[in-house]
Design an enzyme around this catalytic site. Structure first.
Site, PDB file in Angstrom:
ATOM      1  CG  ASN A  14      50.720  11.126   6.497  1.00 54.78           C
ATOM      2  OD1 ASN A  14      49.697  11.329   5.855  1.00 54.78           O
ATOM      3  ND2 ASN A  14      51.830  10.675   5.935  1.00 54.78           N
ATOM      4  CG  MET A  94      59.344   3.853   9.406  1.00 49.70           C
ATOM      5  SD  MET A  94      58.193   3.438   8.066  1.00 49.70           S
ATOM      6  CE  MET A  94      59.286   2.524   6.997  1.00 49.70           C
ATOM      7  NE  ARG A  95      60.011  -1.403  16.581  1.00 50.97           N
ATOM      8  CZ  ARG A  95      61.018  -2.252  16.829  1.00 50.97           C
ATOM      9  NH1 ARG A  95      62.176  -2.074  16.258  1.00 50.97           N
ATOM     10  NH2 ARG A  95      60.850  -3.275  17.640  1.00 50.97           N
ATOM     11  CG  LEU A  97      52.917  -2.607  15.162  1.00 48.26           C
ATOM     12  CD1 LEU A  97      51.597  -1.978  14.761  1.00 48.26           C
ATOM     13  CD2 LEU A  97      53.497  -1.914  16.391  1.00 48.26           C
ATOM     14  CG  HIS A 113      50.957   0.663   2.384  1.00 44.84           C
ATOM     15  ND1 HIS A 113      52.135   0.240   2.960  1.00 44.84           N
ATOM     16  CD2 HIS A 113      51.010   0.285   1.084  1.00 44.84           C
ATOM     17  CE1 HIS A 113      52.854  -0.383   2.050  1.00 44.84           C
ATOM     18  NE2 HIS A 113      52.197  -0.371   0.905  1.00 44.84           N
ATOM     19  CG  LEU A 148      53.732  -5.508   6.363  1.00 44.41           C
ATOM     20  CD1 LEU A 148      54.032  -4.684   7.609  1.00 44.41           C
ATOM     21  CD2 LEU A 148      55.022  -5.872   5.646  1.00 44.41           C
ATOM     22  CD  GLN A 175      55.315  12.161   2.757  1.00 47.70           C
ATOM     23  OE1 GLN A 175      55.850  13.245   2.609  1.00 47.70           O
ATOM     24  NE2 GLN A 175      55.566  11.381   3.767  1.00 47.70           N
ATOM     25  CD  GLU A 178      50.973   8.881   2.380  1.00 46.96           C
ATOM     26  OE1 GLU A 178      51.240   7.714   2.111  1.00 46.96           O
ATOM     27  OE2 GLU A 178      51.732   9.597   3.063  1.00 46.96           O
TER      28      GLU A 178
HETATM   29  C1  GRF Z   1      54.009   8.017   4.548  1.00 41.60           C
HETATM   30  O1  GRF Z   1      54.280   8.115   3.191  1.00 41.60           O
HETATM   31  C2  GRF Z   1      53.156   6.808   4.847  1.00 41.60           C
HETATM   32  O2  GRF Z   1      52.438   6.368   3.759  1.00 41.60           O
HETATM   33  C3  GRF Z   1      54.167   5.761   5.213  1.00 41.60           C
HETATM   34  O3  GRF Z   1      55.214   6.455   5.830  1.00 41.60           O
HETATM   35  C4  GRF Z   1      55.247   7.801   5.378  1.00 41.60           C
HETATM   36  C5  GRF Z   1      55.308   8.672   6.587  1.00 41.60           C
HETATM   37  O4  GRF Z   1      55.600   9.999   6.306  1.00 41.60           O
HETATM   38  N1  GRF Z   1      53.532   4.764   6.037  1.00 41.60           N
HETATM   39  P1  GRF Z   1      55.432  11.119   7.435  1.00 41.60           P
HETATM   40  O5  GRF Z   1      56.333  10.723   8.602  1.00 41.60           O
HETATM   41  O6  GRF Z   1      54.006  11.193   7.818  1.00 41.60           O
HETATM   42  O7  GRF Z   1      55.936  12.381   6.805  1.00 41.60           O
END
Ligand code: GRF
Length: 193
Positions: A14, A94-95, A97, A113, A148, A175, A178
């Site tokens: 992303n 992945m934390r 906050l 998300h 969250l 993804q 995204e």
């Molecule tokens: C994504 O699918 C997002 O929705 C979630 O974590 C993933 C991150 O993927 N929060 P990347 O590191 O951007 O490839």
């Protein structure tokens, strides 16, 4: 210049999509904005290599080096605030906050998300959507608040769940979606500044 700081923990796909959009759509000319830095709490995150290759400044802040969540967040805030960012973008960060961190960036902290919020907050969203028999899932860009995965929704995109889907195949398609909505949502925020 309006600075954007992106926080990652993993592959950074992303983040890469946002940097690409910023380059392709020339956010500097359009919004006087740039991606100033990418910070990872995982020193070996692949996204750091990607970001460097795209010419973005990177920083590593290993959360294991801190005794408490508060201490890590305090240091992270200091690193971020060097850039005085208009937006702090969570892209697979992945934390959980601390309330102090979230309050400090109120209105300028965004997240993506992998579900159609408010459905399926938390982890393992794709398997849970499949198990629930959902025909549709997707992704949501939202402002981060203390709770969250709950916060004002900025953008959503739908992805159909196919009978043959596994959590993995579904995650791949979500993804891809995204990578379209996240840069669009950020561009909309910049346009309104
Ligand atoms: C994504 O699918 C997002 O929705 C979630 O974590 C993933 C991150 O993927 N929060 P990347 O590191 O951007 O490839």
């Amino acid at each position: 210049m309006k600075n954007i700081v992106i926080l990652i923990s993993g592959s950074g796909s992303n983040m890469a999509a946002i940097v690409q959009a910023a380059n392709q759509e020339d956010w500097q000319a359009k919004f006087n904005a740039r991606i100033a830095a990418v910070i990872s709490n995982k020193p070996d995150a692949n996204g750091l290599i990607l970001a460097s290759a795209m010419g973005i400044e990177t920083k590593r802040l290993n959360h294991f080096a801190f005794a408490t969540r508060e201490a890590f967040d305090a240091e992270l805030m200091q690193e971020i605030d060097i850039y005085a960012p208009v937006l702090v973008v969570l892209a697979g960060f992945m934390r959980i906050l601390t309330p102090g961190f979230v309050a400090h960036y109120t209105g300028r902290l965004v997240n993506i998300h992998p579900s159609l919020l408010p459905a399926f907050t938390g982890l393992n969203t794709h398997q849970r959507a499949i198990d629930a028999g959902c025909k549709l899932t997707g992704a949501t860009v939202h402002l981060v608040t203390e709770n969250l995965d709950i916060g004002p929704i900025l953008a959503q995109t739908e992805v159909a769940i196919l009978p043959s889907d596994t959590a993995k195949t579904l995650a791949t398609r979500v993804q891809i979606a995204e990578h379209i909505i996240y840069p669009q949502a950020i561009a909309q925020l910049l346009a309104a500044m």
